[in-house]
Design a protein around this motif. Structure first.
Motif, PDB file in Angstrom:
ATOM      1  N   THR A 142       0.835  -1.204   0.000  1.00 53.82           N
ATOM      2  CA  THR A 142       0.000   0.000   0.000  1.00 53.82           C
ATOM      3  C   THR A 142       0.868   1.252   0.000  1.00 53.82           C
ATOM      4  O   THR A 142       0.631   2.191  -0.775  1.00 53.82           O
ATOM      5  N   LEU A 143       1.853   1.294   0.859  1.00 56.58           N
ATOM      6  CA  LEU A 143       2.710   2.475   0.969  1.00 56.58           C
ATOM      7  C   LEU A 143       3.493   2.709  -0.319  1.00 56.58           C
ATOM      8  O   LEU A 143       3.620   3.849  -0.787  1.00 56.58           O
ATOM      9  N   GLU A 144       3.996   1.650  -0.906  1.00 57.83           N
ATOM     10  CA  GLU A 144       4.793   1.831  -2.115  1.00 57.83           C
ATOM     11  C   GLU A 144       3.911   2.116  -3.328  1.00 57.83           C
ATOM     12  O   GLU A 144       4.297   2.882  -4.218  1.00 57.83           O
ATOM     13  N   PHE A 145       2.732   1.527  -3.388  1.00 58.36           N
ATOM     14  CA  PHE A 145       1.817   1.880  -4.477  1.00 58.36           C
ATOM     15  C   PHE A 145       1.459   3.369  -4.402  1.00 58.36           C
ATOM     16  O   PHE A 145       1.353   4.044  -5.432  1.00 58.36           O
ATOM     17  N   ALA A 146       1.237   3.883  -3.190  1.00 62.86           N
ATOM     18  CA  ALA A 146       0.884   5.299  -3.042  1.00 62.86           C
ATOM     19  C   ALA A 146       2.023   6.187  -3.530  1.00 62.86           C
ATOM     20  O   ALA A 146       1.794   7.189  -4.228  1.00 62.86           O
ATOM     21  N   TYR A 147       3.246   5.840  -3.171  1.00 61.37           N
ATOM     22  CA  TYR A 147       4.391   6.615  -3.678  1.00 61.37           C
ATOM     23  C   TYR A 147       4.470   6.518  -5.195  1.00 61.37           C
ATOM     24  O   TYR A 147       4.680   7.523  -5.893  1.00 61.37           O
ATOM     25  N   ASP A 148       4.315   5.317  -5.735  1.00 58.59           N
ATOM     26  CA  ASP A 148       4.385   5.148  -7.183  1.00 58.59           C
ATOM     27  C   ASP A 148       3.276   5.923  -7.886  1.00 58.59           C
ATOM     28  O   ASP A 148       3.476   6.438  -8.999  1.00 58.59           O
ATOM     29  N   ASP A 149       2.115   6.012  -7.259  1.00 58.05           N
ATOM     30  CA  ASP A 149       1.026   6.800  -7.847  1.00 58.05           C
ATOM     31  C   ASP A 149       1.396   8.278  -7.917  1.00 58.05           C
ATOM     32  O   ASP A 149       1.034   8.977  -8.876  1.00 58.05           O
ATOM     33  N   PHE A 150       2.105   8.770  -6.906  1.00 50.91           N
ATOM     34  CA  PHE A 150       2.610  10.134  -6.990  1.00 50.91           C
ATOM     35  C   PHE A 150       3.507  10.292  -8.216  1.00 50.91           C
ATOM     36  O   PHE A 150       3.405  11.273  -8.958  1.00 50.91           O
ATOM     37  N   CYS A 151       4.392   9.323  -8.426  1.00 51.52           N
ATOM     38  CA  CYS A 151       5.302   9.406  -9.574  1.00 51.52           C
ATOM     39  C   CYS A 151       4.528   9.401 -10.882  1.00 51.52           C
ATOM     40  O   CYS A 151       4.841  10.170 -11.806  1.00 51.52           O
ATOM     41  N   ALA A 152       3.524   8.549 -10.982  1.00 53.98           N
ATOM     42  CA  ALA A 152       2.702   8.515 -12.192  1.00 53.98           C
ATOM     43  C   ALA A 152       1.982   9.843 -12.383  1.00 53.98           C
ATOM     44  O   ALA A 152       1.890  10.365 -13.505  1.00 53.98           O
TER      45      ALA A 152
END
Length: 792
Positions: free
Chosen positions: A496-506
Motif C-alpha cells: 500500500t505504501l509503495e503503491f501510493a508513492y508510485d502513484d505520486f510518480c505517475a
C-alpha cells in the motif's frame, strides 16, 4: 534484499555481534589516521574486493570482484565456490576455481549465461573441484579494469581485462610442464554446447544456464580466440574427458580443454566475446571491441574509461580510506543496470529481448532491482549519467511492448521478487530532471494499466497484487492468519505504501506531459498511505478488509504486512508527502521525537511471519543503532527526514555517523546487501552532502558533506562544486551556507540549480547550529502537495 521465500538461518551469538561492531569501530580509527592519496587516479582507489567477505547468514555486501566497464553487458570475476553456489566468491575461501563471465545482480537472484576459464599445469584436470587452486590475497590484484591472481597449485598466473561485451585474458605458466586452459560451460537447460576449431585457434559455444525469467530460446553465444595453436585438445563433462573430440552438447556442466607448448614462451593469451543474439554477433562484438588490440592496450582503454566515469566526481580532502570508500561506492553504483544491447553491422543498437525472445532495434537494460535502486541508484544515474538514463527509459517501454508489463525486477526478464511499481519512479524522476527522450504518453498508459491490473499468477511483482482493494478500500488488506479472513495479501502494508508513492510518480509524469485526467486520479490515490496510519499508536500497520486493524501489533515485529522490516522502518515510507506524515504524527516535535525513538528503541526483534532470524535482522542487531536498519533499503531516506522536523543538525550527525560506522574500503566494508548499487549510491550522495528523498521530485535534502570539496562534472560541460570549510571527523554540523557569496538558509537543493552549474559552500562546525535552516520556509514542502496545487 533476498527472495521472499528464501529465509536464511542465522546462528551468530551476541558475542559475534560485538566482535563485528568492534572491528567496524577499529576501522574508524584507521580512517582517521590514514594519509591522503591525492596522486592516485580513481580507478586505483576503487576496490572491487569491498563487500566480498560475506556469508548467506551475514551480509557485508554479498558482492564479488566485478571486473568490467561501467554499465557493461557482462563482467568477469574469480569464483571460489561450486558453480551452483550463487555466493560464488567468498573472501575467506582458500581456492579459486576459475574466472567466470557473470551477469549475477545478487546472490539471492542467481547467475545466468555463465562460463569460465582456468589455467592448469601438469596432469590435466577439468572439474571445478579438481582444478581449484590455492591462492593468497597477497598475490591478488583487483581493480575495476584489471584482475590478476597467482594460482599457487599450478604455478601459474591468470589475468583478465574487460570491454563491455568482451575481454582479454593472459595466462602465464612458470614451470615447463604441460600447460592447459580449461573452459567450463555451466550446467543448464536447454543444453549448452561447445565446439573446438583447431585450425583457427578458436572455441565457440552456447551457455544456456539461467535462474529463471528467460524465454525458451535463451542463450549466450561466445567465441574464444587464442593467440597460438593448440598442441592437443578435447571436450569434457564431469563424467569423462574425450581427447581430440571437437563438439559436445549437454545439460550437464561441460567444456573444452586446450593444451599449449610453453617451452619457448610461458604466456598464453586469448580474447573472448559473447552475444545474446547469435554466434555471428559474438564474432562481431569481438572484432568491434578488441580486434587486434593486445592485453595491455585493452587494459589501458579500460582504465581510461573508468577514470572518465569515476572522474565525474572529484573529491578532495578527507582521509585516504574515505576517498577509497567513495570511489569504491561509485564503482559499485555503476555496475547495474547492465546493457543488454549490442551493435549490428551498421553500428545500430539491437537486442535480444528477454521478454519475447525476439531481436529488436533499440536499447535494453537488465539486472536492476527497482525496489532497491529507485531510491538513490537511478537518481545518481540521472544526475551523473543522463545519457545512460535515456537509454534505460527507452528500455522500460520496450519491456512493456514485449511483455505487456513494466518491469520491477528484471534478471534478465521478469522475476517474481519484491514489491511496488517502481518503473514509475524511474520514468518520473528522469522526466522531471530533463531526460525526456521517451514516449511519455505510452509511459502514462503503461502506468495506468499496471496500476489497475491484478498481477498475473506466479508473478505478483508486476502489475498490482490486490489492485481491486487498493482502489476500492484505499489500501491492500492484510490478515495475519491468527483469525484468518478472506482477501488477505502478503506484505499488504508495504505494498500500500509503495503503491501510493508510485502513484505520486505517475501523477507527476502525467501532469508534466498534459495528461491531466490521469494525473488527478493518481494524485488522489497517492494519499492512500493515510489509510494505514493508526494515530492512537503513531505507526503504520496492517488493516483487514473489514477496516479493522490487524491484531496484535508490535512495532518491532518483522514481516506480516511489511517487507523485510517492521513498522519502525515502514512508517516513514511516505516520501511524496512528508509534511502530511508530520501532521498525522501530531506536528514537528512529535515527528522529531518519533525519529529519535527509532534510535533509542532497543535492538530487540520479533521474527514475526519469518519464523526465525533472517540476515537483515541479524545485521540490524549487530549495527547497534536501535531499530535503524541501514542494511536494508526501506529506511534509506529516513535520516534526512529530520530536515522536515526543523532539526537538520540531527540529520547531519546521524548521516555522518552512518557513513563512518557502516562503510569502509575493505572486504567487509558494506553493511547489508549491496543490491545492484543502492547501498553504495546512498553513500555517494550522502558524501556529497545531499540526497534524493523523493525520487520523481527534482529536489535533494541536505545532509553533511564528507569531503572538503567535491566537484561534479556534468554532461553539459558545467560543474557543480560542494565546498565544506573547516570540515573534519569531529565537524559534521553545518554552521552556515552560501551560494554566490549570499547566505543560503534552505535545507534543500533543486536539481536544476545543480544542473545549471555553480556550487554551494558550507561552513562546518563541531557543535550544532540550532538556527540554520530550521524554519518551515527553509523546507521544500510536500512534493505531492505542490503537484496537487498545479492540478487545481
Amino acid at each position: 534484499m533476498r527472495l521472499p521465500n528464501a529465509i536464511n538461518r542465522c546462528t551468530r551469538s551476541l558475542c559475534n555481534f560485538m566482535k563485528t561492531l568492534n572491528f567496524i569501530l577499529a576501522g574508524c580509527l584507521i580512517v582517521a589516521a590514514s594519509v591522503a592519496a591525492e596522486d592516485l587516479a580513481p580507478v586505483f582507489l576503487a576496490n572491487p574486493l569491498q563487500g566480498t567477505d560475506s556469508s548467506p547468514n551475514f551480509s557485508h555486501g554479498n558482492e564479488y570482484p566485478a571486473i568490467g566497464l561501467p554499465f557493461p553487458m557482462n563482467v568477469w570475476a574469480p569464483y571460489t565456490q561450486p558453480e551452483r553456489d550463487s555466493f560464488f566468491y567468498q573472501y575467506r575461501k582458500p581456492k579459486i576455481r576459475g574466472i567466470r563471465q557473470t551477469h549475477q545482480p545478487s546472490a539471492w537472484m542467481g547467475d545466468y549465461a555463465t562460463f569460465a576459464l582456468m589455467p592448469v599445469s601438469g596432469d590435466l584436470v577439468v572439474t571445478g573441484e579438481d582444478r581449484a587452486s590455492e591462492f593468497s590475497h597477497a598475490r591478488e590484484i583487483a581493480q575495476p579494469s584489471y584482475y590478476k591472481v597467482h594460482l599457487d597449485t599450478w604455478n601459474a598466473t591468470a589475468e583478465v581485462t574487460p570491454t563491455e561485451r568482451a575481454a582479454r585474458f593472459r595466462f602465464t605458466y612458470e614451470d615447463p610442464k604441460d600447460a592447459y586452459v580449461v573452459l567450463n560451460v555451466f550446467a543448464g537447460k536447454p543444453a549448452g554446447s561447445v565446439e573446438i576449431i583447431p585450425g583457427e585457434n578458436k572455441v565457440i559455444g552456447i551457455a544456456r544456464n539461467n535462474s529463471g525469467g528467460v524465454p525458451d530460446n535463451f542463450g549466450n553465444y561466445f567465441v574464444i580466440v587464442f593467440d597460438r595453436p593448440f598442441t592437443a585438445y578435447g571436450v569434457w563433462t564431469p563424467d569423462s574427458i574425450e581427447t581430440n573430440k571437437m563438439k559436445l552438447e549437454s545439460e550437464k556442466a561441460l567444456g573444452a580443454y586446450l593444451k599449449f607448448d610453453v617451452s619457448a614462451g610461458k604466456t598464453v593469451g586469448c580474447k573472448v566475446a559473447s552475444s545474446f543474439i547469435s554466434a555471428e554477433q559474438a564474432a562481431r562484438n569481438l572484432e568491434k571491441e578488441i580486434g587486434d588490440a593486445d592485453f595491455d592496450t585493452v587494459r589501458q582503454r579500460a582504465e581510461t574509461r573508468w577514470n572518465e566515469t569515476l572522474g565525474r566526481v572529484k573529491v578532495e580532502g578527507g582521509s585516504e580510506d574515505q576517498r577509497r570508500t567513495f570511489y569504491s561506492a561509485l564503482y559499485r553504483a555503476v555496475q547495474f543496470p547492465q546493457r543488454f544491447y549490442e551493435f549490428d553491422g551498421q553500428d545500430h543498437p539491437i537486442y535480444y529481448s528477454p521478454y519475447d525472445g525476439k531481436v529488436h532495434d533499440g536499447h535494453m537494460y537488465t539486472d536492476s532491482g527497482f525496489w532497491d535502486t529507485f531510491r538513490a541508484a537511478h537518481p545518481l544515474i540521472n544526475l551523473l549519467f543522463p545519457e545512460v538514463s535515456a537509454e534505460i527509459q527507452e528500455g522500460l517501454l520496450h519491456a512493456y511492448d514485449e511483455s505487456g508489463w513494466l518491469p520491477a525486477w528484471s534478471s534478465p526478464g521478469h522475476r517474481a521478487i519484491m514489491i511496488g511499481n517502481h518503473a514509475f519512479s524511474l520514468m518520473a524522476d528522469a522526466w522531471t530532471k530533463g531526460i525526456t527522450n521517451f514516449d511519455a504518453g505510452k509511459a502514462v498508459a503503461a502506468m495506468t494499466h499496471d496500476a489497475n491490473t491484478q498481477a498475473p499468477p506466479g508473478l505478483d511483482t508486476i502489475g498490482r497484487d490486490g489492485a481491486y482493494f487498493y482502489h476500492t478500500l484505499g489500501y491492500v488488506p492484510y490478515d495475519n492468519g491468527r483469525n484468518k479472513g478472506t482477501n488477505s495479501y502478503r506484505e499488504a502494508g508495504a505494498k500500500t505504501l509503495e503503491f501510493a508513492y508510485d502513484d505520486f510518480c505517475a501523477a507527476q509524469l502525467a501532469a508534466a506531459t498534459g495528461h491531466k485526467t490521469e494525473a488527478e486520479a493518481f494524485a488522489n490515490t497517492a494519499m492512500n498511505y493515510t489509510n494505514l496510519f493508526d494515530a492512537k499508536i503513531g505507526f503504520m500497520r496492517g488493516r483487514k478488509v473489514d477496516g479493522t486493524w490487524d491484531e496484535p501489533f508490535y512495532p518491532e515485529e518483522w514481516g506480516g504486512p511489511f517487507t523485510e522490516g517492521n513498522s519502525w522502518h515502514w512508517t516513514w515510507s511516505v516520501m511524496q508527502d512528508v509534511p502530511g506524515l508530520v501532521e498525522l504524527m501530531g506536528g514537528e516535535k512529535a515527528f522529531g521525537d518519533k525519529l529519535d525513538a527509532v534510535f533509542y528503541a532497543g535492538v530487540g526483534v520479533k521474527v514475526g511471519s519469518y519464523g526465525q532470524m533472517i540476515h537483515e535482522m541479524t545485521e540490524m542487531v549487530a549495527g547497534n543503532m536501535g531499530q535503524y536498519a541501514h542494511g536494508n533499503e526501506p529506511v534509506h531516506h529516513m535520516l534526512y527526514l529530520y530536515d522536515y522536523a526543523g532539526q537538520p543538525w540531527k540529520a547531519q550527525s546521524r548521516i555522518r555517523q552512518t557513513m563512518t560506522l557502516l562503510y569502509q574500503p575493505t572486504p567487509d566494508g558494506i553493511c547489508g546487501d549491496e543490491d545492484t548499487g543502492q547501498m553504495s549510491a546512498w553513500y555517494v550522495f550522502s558524501a556529497l552532502g545531499f540526497y534524493p528523498v523523493c525520487p520523481g521530485d527534482p529536489v535533494y535534502l541536505i545532509g553533511s558533506p564528507l569531503f572538503d570539496q567535491a566537484t561534479i562534472s556534468l554532461p553539459n560541460n558545467k560543474t557543480y562544486i560542494v565546498t565544506a570549510k573547516n570540515n573534519g571527523p569531529q565537524e559534521p554540523y553545518i554552521r552556515g551556507a552560501k551560494i554566490n557569496d549570499e547566505s543560503y538558509t534552505k535545507v534543500y537543493l533543486r536539481h536544476q540549480d545543480i544542473a545549471n552549474g555553480g556550487g554551494i559552500t558550507f561552513q562546518m562546525a563541531s557543535e550544532p547550529n540550532y538556527k540554520w535552516a530550521v524554519e518551515a520556509a527553509a523546507r521544500p514542502g510536500s512534493a505531492l502537495g505542490r503537484l496537487r496545487e498545479t492540478l487545481k
